[in-house]
Design an enzyme around this catalytic site. Structure first.
Site, PDB file in Angstrom:
ATOM      1  N   PHE A 193     -42.991  -5.689  42.543  1.00 16.28           N
ATOM      2  CA  PHE A 193     -42.654  -4.288  42.808  1.00 16.28           C
ATOM      3  C   PHE A 193     -43.905  -3.409  42.826  1.00 16.28           C
ATOM      4  O   PHE A 193     -44.265  -2.823  43.854  1.00 16.28           O
ATOM      5  CB  PHE A 193     -41.651  -3.824  41.746  1.00 16.28           C
ATOM      6  CG  PHE A 193     -41.533  -2.343  41.582  1.00 16.28           C
ATOM      7  CD1 PHE A 193     -41.399  -1.507  42.666  1.00 16.28           C
ATOM      8  CD2 PHE A 193     -41.563  -1.789  40.306  1.00 16.28           C
ATOM      9  CE1 PHE A 193     -41.294  -0.121  42.494  1.00 16.28           C
ATOM     10  CE2 PHE A 193     -41.459  -0.429  40.124  1.00 16.28           C
ATOM     11  CZ  PHE A 193     -41.332   0.406  41.225  1.00 16.28           C
TER      12      PHE A 193
ATOM     13  N   ASP B 226     -49.408 -15.028  43.687  1.00 18.02           N
ATOM     14  CA  ASP B 226     -48.067 -14.845  43.139  1.00 18.02           C
ATOM     15  C   ASP B 226     -47.331 -16.176  43.164  1.00 18.02           C
ATOM     16  O   ASP B 226     -47.452 -16.930  44.131  1.00 18.02           O
ATOM     17  CB  ASP B 226     -47.289 -13.801  43.958  1.00 18.02           C
ATOM     18  CG  ASP B 226     -46.224 -13.101  43.142  1.00 18.02           C
ATOM     19  OD1 ASP B 226     -45.339 -13.788  42.608  1.00 18.02           O
ATOM     20  OD2 ASP B 226     -46.270 -11.858  43.033  1.00 18.02           O
ATOM     21  N   ASN B 227     -46.585 -16.455  42.091  1.00 21.49           N
ATOM     22  CA  ASN B 227     -45.768 -17.673  42.071  1.00 21.49           C
ATOM     23  C   ASN B 227     -44.314 -17.385  42.455  1.00 21.49           C
ATOM     24  O   ASN B 227     -43.475 -18.281  42.444  1.00 21.49           O
ATOM     25  CB  ASN B 227     -45.822 -18.350  40.706  1.00 21.49           C
ATOM     26  CG  ASN B 227     -45.188 -17.505  39.606  1.00 21.49           C
ATOM     27  OD1 ASN B 227     -44.802 -16.354  39.822  1.00 21.49           O
ATOM     28  ND2 ASN B 227     -45.094 -18.068  38.413  1.00 21.49           N
TER      29      ASN B 227
ATOM     30  N   PHE C 216     -41.962 -15.847  40.936  1.00 21.74           N
ATOM     31  CA  PHE C 216     -40.940 -15.893  39.897  1.00 21.74           C
ATOM     32  C   PHE C 216     -40.116 -14.607  39.911  1.00 21.74           C
ATOM     33  O   PHE C 216     -38.880 -14.638  39.854  1.00 21.74           O
ATOM     34  CB  PHE C 216     -41.595 -16.103  38.532  1.00 21.74           C
ATOM     35  CG  PHE C 216     -40.621 -16.137  37.381  1.00 21.74           C
ATOM     36  CD1 PHE C 216     -39.604 -17.069  37.340  1.00 21.74           C
ATOM     37  CD2 PHE C 216     -40.720 -15.220  36.344  1.00 21.74           C
ATOM     38  CE1 PHE C 216     -38.690 -17.095  36.282  1.00 21.74           C
ATOM     39  CE2 PHE C 216     -39.827 -15.239  35.286  1.00 21.74           C
ATOM     40  CZ  PHE C 216     -38.814 -16.175  35.249  1.00 21.74           C
ATOM     41  N   THR C 217     -40.786 -13.482  40.014  1.00 24.18           N
ATOM     42  CA  THR C 217     -40.093 -12.194  40.177  1.00 24.18           C
ATOM     43  C   THR C 217     -40.519 -11.493  41.457  1.00 24.18           C
ATOM     44  O   THR C 217     -39.833 -10.570  41.909  1.00 24.18           O
ATOM     45  CB  THR C 217     -40.352 -11.265  38.981  1.00 24.18           C
ATOM     46  OG1 THR C 217     -41.760 -11.054  38.839  1.00 24.18           O
ATOM     47  CG2 THR C 217     -39.808 -11.870  37.699  1.00 24.18           C
TER      48      THR C 217
ATOM     49  N   TYR D 235     -42.295 -10.472  24.949  1.00 26.57           N
ATOM     50  CA  TYR D 235     -43.001  -9.654  25.936  1.00 26.57           C
ATOM     51  C   TYR D 235     -43.974  -8.699  25.255  1.00 26.57           C
ATOM     52  O   TYR D 235     -45.149  -8.597  25.653  1.00 26.57           O
ATOM     53  CB  TYR D 235     -41.990  -8.882  26.785  1.00 26.57           C
ATOM     54  CG  TYR D 235     -42.603  -7.974  27.816  1.00 26.57           C
ATOM     55  CD1 TYR D 235     -43.319  -8.495  28.896  1.00 26.57           C
ATOM     56  CD2 TYR D 235     -42.466  -6.597  27.722  1.00 26.57           C
ATOM     57  CE1 TYR D 235     -43.878  -7.661  29.844  1.00 26.57           C
ATOM     58  CE2 TYR D 235     -43.022  -5.757  28.672  1.00 26.57           C
ATOM     59  CZ  TYR D 235     -43.731  -6.291  29.725  1.00 26.57           C
ATOM     60  OH  TYR D 235     -44.285  -5.466  30.668  1.00 26.57           O
TER      61      TYR D 235
ATOM     62  N   ARG E  44     -33.464  -2.943  34.284  1.00 22.72           N
ATOM     63  CA  ARG E  44     -34.093  -1.665  33.973  1.00 22.72           C
ATOM     64  C   ARG E  44     -33.106  -0.545  34.268  1.00 22.72           C
ATOM     65  O   ARG E  44     -32.309  -0.618  35.198  1.00 22.72           O
ATOM     66  CB  ARG E  44     -35.382  -1.487  34.778  1.00 22.72           C
ATOM     67  CG  ARG E  44     -36.405  -2.584  34.514  1.00 22.72           C
ATOM     68  CD  ARG E  44     -37.658  -2.374  35.314  1.00 22.72           C
ATOM     69  NE  ARG E  44     -38.551  -3.513  35.210  1.00 22.72           N
ATOM     70  CZ  ARG E  44     -39.763  -3.563  35.770  1.00 22.72           C
ATOM     71  NH1 ARG E  44     -40.203  -2.540  36.472  1.00 22.72           N
ATOM     72  NH2 ARG E  44     -40.511  -4.635  35.620  1.00 22.72           N
TER      73      ARG E  44
END
Length: 450
Positions: free
Chosen positions: A140, A160-161, A163-164, A276, A317
């Site tokens: 994002f 980037d992998n 995942f998100t 986190y 979120r």
């Protein structure tokens, strides 16, 4: 016997031959001495001197007129440019021009890399195009940051992998010669040659880091620790500047309000959010140790709640939850009594803050957030006004370790970075809603629900 007789006879005949008949020895006649040295005469005779003089003349001509060649426009085969164009080429572009041009470009205007030039630089010397890596650049925030860096003229490598992150966030940059995408997990080392490293790679939403806490400790914490270690090691080896995107979660459930960078936080190390929170706190520690011990140029940003286009639709979120639920005609879920407060900044404000921090001379940490404070109920009302006034609210029990108040003190960023957010929640939310509505509509059509 006959052969011996013949040989002896022949030998005697040779001996009997008178000396006068032998060809007289005549030494090679001496040449007349030359008036010039032999080497010089050779050069003149073979025209070597002419070639040497021609070579010196060509080399001198190139070095004398080389600055003029550097001004020639490659698109003009005749190499003719006007005086006004020549002045544009040698003008210096400072960083404020980059931000102005990016804003104009984002608004649909023409990007002019020589606009508003300030000062003069020697002929043939221009501003250096940076080579930048953005970990988590398909996410994002990362994708918006990549847009700005590419638009201002830098070469950007996204790691980037997925995942998100999503390829859809950067697909519009495919084919751009200034953009590269590498599918890679930063937990594994990677070798690159870059000037700057923006380290954003980490699952940041509650849905992702609470779904499987043990796996999160391995993946998210490992990303924060091993991923940060790998990127810091890379920065150390190649002399790159390193920016860590930390989070307001390092303050935990704060006892100080608003939160300043000097506040050490109030974090539960064994809570459901600690995988986190503590991961980010450890990443900050690593960054500062590399800065103090290895001389790495480090920058630390503590990011507060951010919203905007390209957020995951269902990432847990509060803003994305409310917007998705309102568009789908579902009740908006409020946890607890709804009196918890948060501050919300639009993604473009955050990107401007990250770039200002990277280009500045201060390590940080810096709070990057919007000091405008809203309760969850007030946020729900703003979402209803924007999407559907008839939307309903559903209350559910609050989650563990949910901070009661969260508001940044951005005085430090104002003073040292000359940065503060410009877009209010009521101005930024409609831009996010348009993006969510289009994506939810396409999602529903893909499922056959029209």
């Amino acid at each position: 016997m006959k052969q011996l007789h013949k040989q002896s006879t022949s030998f005697r005949k040779d001996e009997e031959m008178p000396f006068s008949q032998t060809p007289p020895y005549s030494p090679k006649s001496l040449k007349h001495p030359r008036s010039l040295p032999r080497s010089l005469n050779y050069i003149l005779k073979e025209q070597r001197l002419l070639f040497i003089l021609v070579g010196i003349l060509i080399g001198s001509t190139f070095f004398i007129f080389q600055p003029s060649f550097s001004l020639l426009s490659p698109s003009d085969p005749r190499g003719r440019i006007s005086a006004g164009e020549r002045d544009s080429v040698v003008r210096y572009r400072d960083r404020t021009d980059f931000s102005n041009n990016y804003a104009n470009h984002a608004a649909g205007g023409t990007y002019n890399k020589f606009a508003n030039g300030v000062g003069r630089v020697p002929v043939g010397i221009g501003s250096k195009r940076k080579r930048i890596v953005v970990t988590g650049g398909a996410g994002f925030v990362g994708s918006h940051l990549v847009d700005k860096l590419v638009a201002r003229g830098d070469d950007v490598i996204v790691i980037d992998n997925f995942f998100t992150g999503r390829k859809e966030n950067v697909v519009h940059l495919f084919g751009n010669p200034r953009f590269e995408l590498i599918r890679h997990d930063v937990v594994e080392p990677i070798l690159l040659e870059v000037d700057q490293i923006y380290h954003l790679a980490c699952p940041a939403s509650p849905v992702h880091y609470k779904y499987n806490p043990v796996k999160t400790i391995i993946s998210s914490h490992c990303t924060n620790v091993m991923g940060t270690l790998n990127m810091l090691g890379l920065a150390k080896r190649i002399g790159a500047r390193f920016l860590l995107t930390s989070t307001s979660e390092v303050y935990g459930d704060p006892l100080e309000h608003p939160q300043k960078e000097t506040y050490w936080g109030h974090v539960n190390p064994i809570g459901v959010r600690s995988c986190y929170d503590e991961g980010k706190r450890t990443a900050e520690t690593l960054a500062m140790d590399y800065h103090r011990g290895a001389g790495v140029e480090v920058r630390i940003a503590r990011i507060f709640n951010t919203y905007g286009p390209r957020m995951c639709l269902d990432d847990g979120r509060v803003v994305s939850n409310f917007v998705s639920q309102a568009i789908r005609k579902q009740p908006m879920t409020v946890y607890g009594d709804g009196k918890q407060t948060r501050s919300f900044q639009f993604v473009s404000d955050l990107v401007d803050g990250l770039v200002a921090l990277m280009e500045g001379e201060h390590v940080g940490p810096f709070n990057l957030g919007n000091p405008g404070e809203f309760t969850m109920l007030e946020l729900a009302e703003v979402v209803k006004e924007t999407i559907d006034p008839s939307a309903s609210i559903e209350f559910k029990p609050n989650t563990a370790d949910d901070p009661h108040k969260r508001k940044p003190d951005i005085s430090k960023a104002k003073d040292l970075l000359n940065w503060e957010p410009k877009i209010s929640l009521r101005d930024g939310l409609p831009r996010m809603v348009d993006d969510f509505r289009n994506r939810i509509l396409n999602e529903d059509e893909g499922k056959g629900n029209k």
